[in-house]
Each structure stands twice: as structure tokens, then as C-alpha cells.
Design a protein around this motif. Structure first.
Motif, PDB file in Angstrom:
ATOM      1  N   MET A  81       0.849  -1.196   0.000  1.00 19.90           N
ATOM      2  CA  MET A  81       0.000   0.000   0.000  1.00 19.90           C
ATOM      3  C   MET A  81       0.885   1.247   0.000  1.00 19.90           C
ATOM      4  N   VAL A  82       0.570   2.187  -0.857  1.00 19.12           N
ATOM      5  CA  VAL A  82       1.364   3.413  -0.989  1.00 19.12           C
ATOM      6  C   VAL A  82       0.741   4.506  -0.120  1.00 19.12           C
ATOM      7  N   SER A  83       1.580   5.296   0.522  1.00 20.04           N
ATOM      8  CA  SER A  83       1.063   6.372   1.374  1.00 20.04           C
ATOM      9  C   SER A  83       1.928   7.616   1.222  1.00 20.04           C
ATOM     10  N   GLY A  84       1.535   8.686   1.925  1.00 20.97           N
ATOM     11  CA  GLY A  84       2.322   9.909   1.918  1.00 20.97           C
ATOM     12  C   GLY A  84       2.388  10.563   0.547  1.00 20.97           C
ATOM     13  N   TYR A  85       3.529  11.195   0.276  1.00 23.48           N
ATOM     14  CA  TYR A  85       3.633  11.944  -0.975  1.00 23.48           C
ATOM     15  C   TYR A  85       3.635  11.024  -2.192  1.00 23.48           C
ATOM     16  N   LEU A  86       4.050   9.780  -2.005  1.00 26.18           N
ATOM     17  CA  LEU A  86       4.014   8.838  -3.129  1.00 26.18           C
ATOM     18  C   LEU A  86       2.565   8.527  -3.529  1.00 26.18           C
ATOM     19  N   LEU A  87       1.655   8.525  -2.541  1.00 25.81           N
ATOM     20  CA  LEU A  87       0.237   8.327  -2.859  1.00 25.81           C
ATOM     21  C   LEU A  87      -0.302   9.530  -3.632  1.00 25.81           C
ATOM     22  N   GLU A  88       0.159  10.724  -3.269  1.00 24.69           N
ATOM     23  CA  GLU A  88      -0.252  11.920  -4.022  1.00 24.69           C
ATOM     24  C   GLU A  88       0.093  11.748  -5.503  1.00 24.69           C
ATOM     25  N   HIS A  89       1.290  11.233  -5.758  1.00 24.73           N
ATOM     26  CA  HIS A  89       1.710  11.013  -7.148  1.00 24.73           C
ATOM     27  C   HIS A  89       0.800   9.990  -7.822  1.00 24.73           C
ATOM     28  N   LEU A  90       0.495   8.931  -7.097  1.00 29.35           N
ATOM     29  CA  LEU A  90      -0.308   7.832  -7.644  1.00 29.35           C
ATOM     30  C   LEU A  90      -1.724   8.292  -7.993  1.00 29.35           C
ATOM     31  N   LEU A  91      -2.244   9.238  -7.228  1.00 28.95           N
ATOM     32  CA  LEU A  91      -3.631   9.665  -7.408  1.00 28.95           C
ATOM     33  C   LEU A  91      -3.851  10.464  -8.684  1.00 28.95           C
ATOM     34  N   VAL A  92      -2.783  10.828  -9.362  1.00 28.17           N
ATOM     35  CA  VAL A  92      -2.929  11.494 -10.665  1.00 28.17           C
ATOM     36  C   VAL A  92      -3.708  10.588 -11.629  1.00 28.17           C
ATOM     37  N   GLY A  93      -3.581   9.285 -11.429  1.00 29.20           N
ATOM     38  CA  GLY A  93      -4.286   8.340 -12.295  1.00 29.20           C
ATOM     39  C   GLY A  93      -5.583   7.824 -11.699  1.00 29.20           C
ATOM     40  N   ASN A 107      -4.559   2.916  -4.288  1.00 29.40           N
ATOM     41  CA  ASN A 107      -3.430   3.186  -3.395  1.00 29.40           C
ATOM     42  C   ASN A 107      -2.328   2.128  -3.492  1.00 29.40           C
ATOM     43  N   SER A 108      -2.145   1.594  -4.684  1.00 30.45           N
ATOM     44  CA  SER A 108      -1.107   0.576  -4.868  1.00 30.45           C
ATOM     45  C   SER A 108      -0.533   0.702  -6.273  1.00 30.45           C
ATOM     46  N   TYR A 109       0.748   0.396  -6.401  1.00 30.72           N
ATOM     47  CA  TYR A 109       1.319   0.400  -7.749  1.00 30.72           C
ATOM     48  C   TYR A 109       0.707  -0.723  -8.583  1.00 30.72           C
ATOM     49  N   GLU A 110       0.373  -1.851  -7.926  1.00 30.91           N
ATOM     50  CA  GLU A 110      -0.342  -2.919  -8.617  1.00 30.91           C
ATOM     51  C   GLU A 110      -1.791  -2.475  -8.819  1.00 30.91           C
ATOM     52  N   LYS A 139       7.854   5.174 -10.553  1.00 34.07           N
ATOM     53  CA  LYS A 139       7.827   6.221  -9.530  1.00 34.07           C
ATOM     54  C   LYS A 139       8.257   7.576 -10.112  1.00 34.07           C
ATOM     55  N   GLU A 140       9.275   7.550 -10.969  1.00 41.59           N
ATOM     56  CA  GLU A 140       9.746   8.799 -11.579  1.00 41.59           C
ATOM     57  C   GLU A 140       8.669   9.390 -12.491  1.00 41.59           C
ATOM     58  N   TYR A 141       7.978   8.520 -13.233  1.00 39.63           N
ATOM     59  CA  TYR A 141       6.937   8.996 -14.145  1.00 39.63           C
ATOM     60  C   TYR A 141       5.763   9.590 -13.372  1.00 39.63           C
ATOM     61  N   LYS A 156     -14.352   6.761   1.882  1.00 46.51           N
ATOM     62  CA  LYS A 156     -13.282   5.784   1.681  1.00 46.51           C
ATOM     63  C   LYS A 156     -12.300   6.202   0.592  1.00 46.51           C
ATOM     64  N   SER A 157     -12.603   7.266  -0.120  1.00 48.52           N
ATOM     65  CA  SER A 157     -11.732   7.711  -1.206  1.00 48.52           C
ATOM     66  C   SER A 157     -10.536   8.478  -0.657  1.00 48.52           C
ATOM     67  N   PRO A 158      -9.319   8.202  -1.131  1.00 49.63           N
ATOM     68  CA  PRO A 158      -8.151   8.965  -0.676  1.00 49.63           C
ATOM     69  C   PRO A 158      -8.182  10.424  -1.106  1.00 49.63           C
ATOM     70  N   LEU A 159      -9.039  10.768  -2.069  1.00 49.19           N
ATOM     71  CA  LEU A 159      -9.161  12.172  -2.465  1.00 49.19           C
ATOM     72  C   LEU A 159     -10.066  12.955  -1.522  1.00 49.19           C
ATOM     73  N   LYS A 160     -10.909  12.251  -0.759  1.00 47.96           N
ATOM     74  CA  LYS A 160     -11.893  12.922   0.101  1.00 47.96           C
ATOM     75  C   LYS A 160     -11.212  13.855   1.108  1.00 47.96           C
ATOM     76  N   SER A 161     -10.058  13.449   1.605  1.00 50.07           N
ATOM     77  CA  SER A 161      -9.371  14.240   2.636  1.00 50.07           C
ATOM     78  C   SER A 161      -8.369  15.224   2.042  1.00 50.07           C
ATOM     79  N   ARG A 162      -8.369  15.340   0.734  1.00 50.20           N
ATOM     80  CA  ARG A 162      -7.397  16.212   0.080  1.00 50.20           C
ATOM     81  C   ARG A 162      -8.121  17.312  -0.701  1.00 50.20           C
ATOM     82  N   THR A 163      -7.574  18.489  -0.658  1.00 51.60           N
ATOM     83  CA  THR A 163      -8.106  19.592  -1.477  1.00 51.60           C
ATOM     84  C   THR A 163      -7.112  19.990  -2.550  1.00 51.60           C
ATOM     85  N   TYR A 164      -5.898  20.326  -2.114  1.00 52.27           N
ATOM     86  CA  TYR A 164      -4.908  20.846  -3.062  1.00 52.27           C
ATOM     87  C   TYR A 164      -3.981  19.741  -3.569  1.00 52.27           C
ATOM     88  N   ILE A 165      -3.646  19.837  -4.842  1.00 56.80           N
ATOM     89  CA  ILE A 165      -2.758  18.857  -5.458  1.00 56.80           C
ATOM     90  C   ILE A 165      -1.327  19.078  -4.982  1.00 56.80           C
TER      91      ILE A 165
END
Length: 217
Positions: free
Chosen positions: A1-13, A25-28, A157-159, A208-217
Motif C-alpha cells: 500500500m502506498v502512502s504519503g507523498y508517493l500516494l499523491e503522485h499515484l492519485l494522478v491516475g 493506493n497501490s502500484y499494482e 515512480k519517476e513517471y 473511503k476515497s483517498p481524495l476525500k481528505s485532500r483539497t490541493y494537489i
């Protein structure tokens, strides 16, 4: 499970991931490999590492098209749109027709998005454009390519980090991200985007959505 700033990156998709009922919330992705192969090979024409790198880069390059701003200017000055397009677009075979077609799509799509209450006016789209549609598809497609072994975890991760960083140039909030994605989807596929609107609303409001607690990208 991905968390923190790496999850922010993942949520672009996340919009594309929701379309495919994939993990957020996973690379898989959690999808069957046969489904991933169908998506990557049939829909995107990717069958090896070189193909993956080419398509993923092209999705980023689409946001650098300066001619889009000319089309937007023509859309806001519809009485003079022919002069604006003819005077400013490159005189290359097929190029003028391509952007005129895009102009016509705007004439159809923007009123529809206003009617659906996705936006209140075109000005909401001028900065974000269809950037999320491009970065979002690239971010999720990169996960699929990673699962097929076309790119490494380091490259994934770089992408994702680059996608997140560049997306911030166009969208300040995740709400703007979902709006931009819906806009891009509508330009690409025309009407009938109620499903995309529902996905966006769920991502932004479901507890349950990881975006629910986020406002700014």
C-alpha cells in the motif's frame, strides 16, 4: 500500500483507475493480467518497452501544444473565429482541419458541461485544459506497463512524480483535476459523460476515497 507523498503522485491516475475498478493506493492495479494486456495492447498499441516509453511520453507532450490556446481564443471570439484560426495556426497539411475540428468540439462540449453543472463557464477550463485527461491516463497506463514488466518500479515512480509535478502547473485542486479529466474525456469521446461525472463525485465525496481528505494537489 502506498502512502504519503508517493500516494499523491499515484492519485494522478485515480480517475482512470476508477474507470477500470482498479486499486487507488497501490502500484499494482489489482486487475487480471489478461485485462491489463487487453487494455495496453489493444487500446494503446503497446507491446514492449519502447512502445511504453513512446506512448507515456506522448501523453505528457500533448499538454505542451501551444496551438490549443489559439483554438481557445477563437472559441471566446466566435464571431471572428475563422480569422483567428487562419491567421495564427501553422499552415501545414491537415493541421488546420484538426484544430477546426477541435474548435467545433468545444462548441458542443462546453454547453453540455455547463448544463451538467460540471462547470459554470469556459473560464474554468482555460488554465486546466484537458491536462488531467492526459496526465491521468498516463499515470494509470504506467502502472499497467509496470505490471507487464515494460518499465521498472523506479521508472514508474519517476513517471508518477513527474506527472504530479507537471499537473500542478494546470490544476490547483483535485476538484479541478476531475473537471479537467471530464473535459478531456468529453472532447475525445463526445457526450454521455454522466458516468465520468459520477466517478468524479464519488472520488471527491466518498469517505473511503483517498481524495476525500485532500483539497490541493
Amino acid at each position: 500500500m502506498v502512502s504519503g507523498y508517493l500516494l499523491e503522485h499515484l492519485l494522478v491516475g485515480s480517475m482512470y483507475a476508477e474507470q477500470q475498478s482498479a486499486y487507488l493506493n497501490s502500484y499494482e492495479t489489482g486487475l487480471n493480467q489478461s485485462d491489463i494486456i487487453t487494455l495496453v495492447e489493444t487500446y494503446w498499441g503497446i507491446s514492449d518497452q519502447n512502445g511504453a516509453v513512446e506512448i507515456l511520453q506522448s501523453l505528457h507532450d500533448r499538454n505542451q501544444d501551444e496551438n490549443i490556446d489559439i483554438v481557445y481564443r477563437a472559441f471566446e471570439n466566435s464571431e471572428n473565429y475563422v480569422d483567428i484560426l487562419r491567421s495564427n495556426l501553422p499552415h501545414e497539411d491537415g493541421l488546420f482541419e484538426y484544430y477546426v475540428d477541435l474548435y467545433r468540439k468545444l462548441r458542443s462540449v462546453v454547453p453540455e458541461l455547463i448544463e451538467q453543472k460540471v462547470i459554470t463557464g469556459f473560464t474554468q477550463l482555460k488554465k486546466a485544459k484537458d491536462s488531467s485527461w492526459n496526465y491521468g491516463r498516463g499515470a494509470f497506463l504506467a502502472r499497467c506497463c509496470y505490471e507487464l514488466g515494460y518499465i521498472s518500479e523506479k521508472e514508474l515512480k519517476e513517471y508518477l512524480a513527474k506527472s504530479h509535478n507537471e499537473l500542478k502547473k494546470y490544476c490547483n485542486t483535485w476538484k479541478e483535476y476531475t473537471t479537467s479529466y471530464i473535459f478531456g474525456r468529453a472532447i475525445w469521446g463526445g457526450g454521455n459523460n454522466n458516468g465520468m461525472v459520477q466517478i468524479a463525485n464519488d472520488l471527491l465525496s466518498n469517505p473511503k476515497s483517498p481524495l476525500k481528505s485532500r483539497t490541493y494537489i
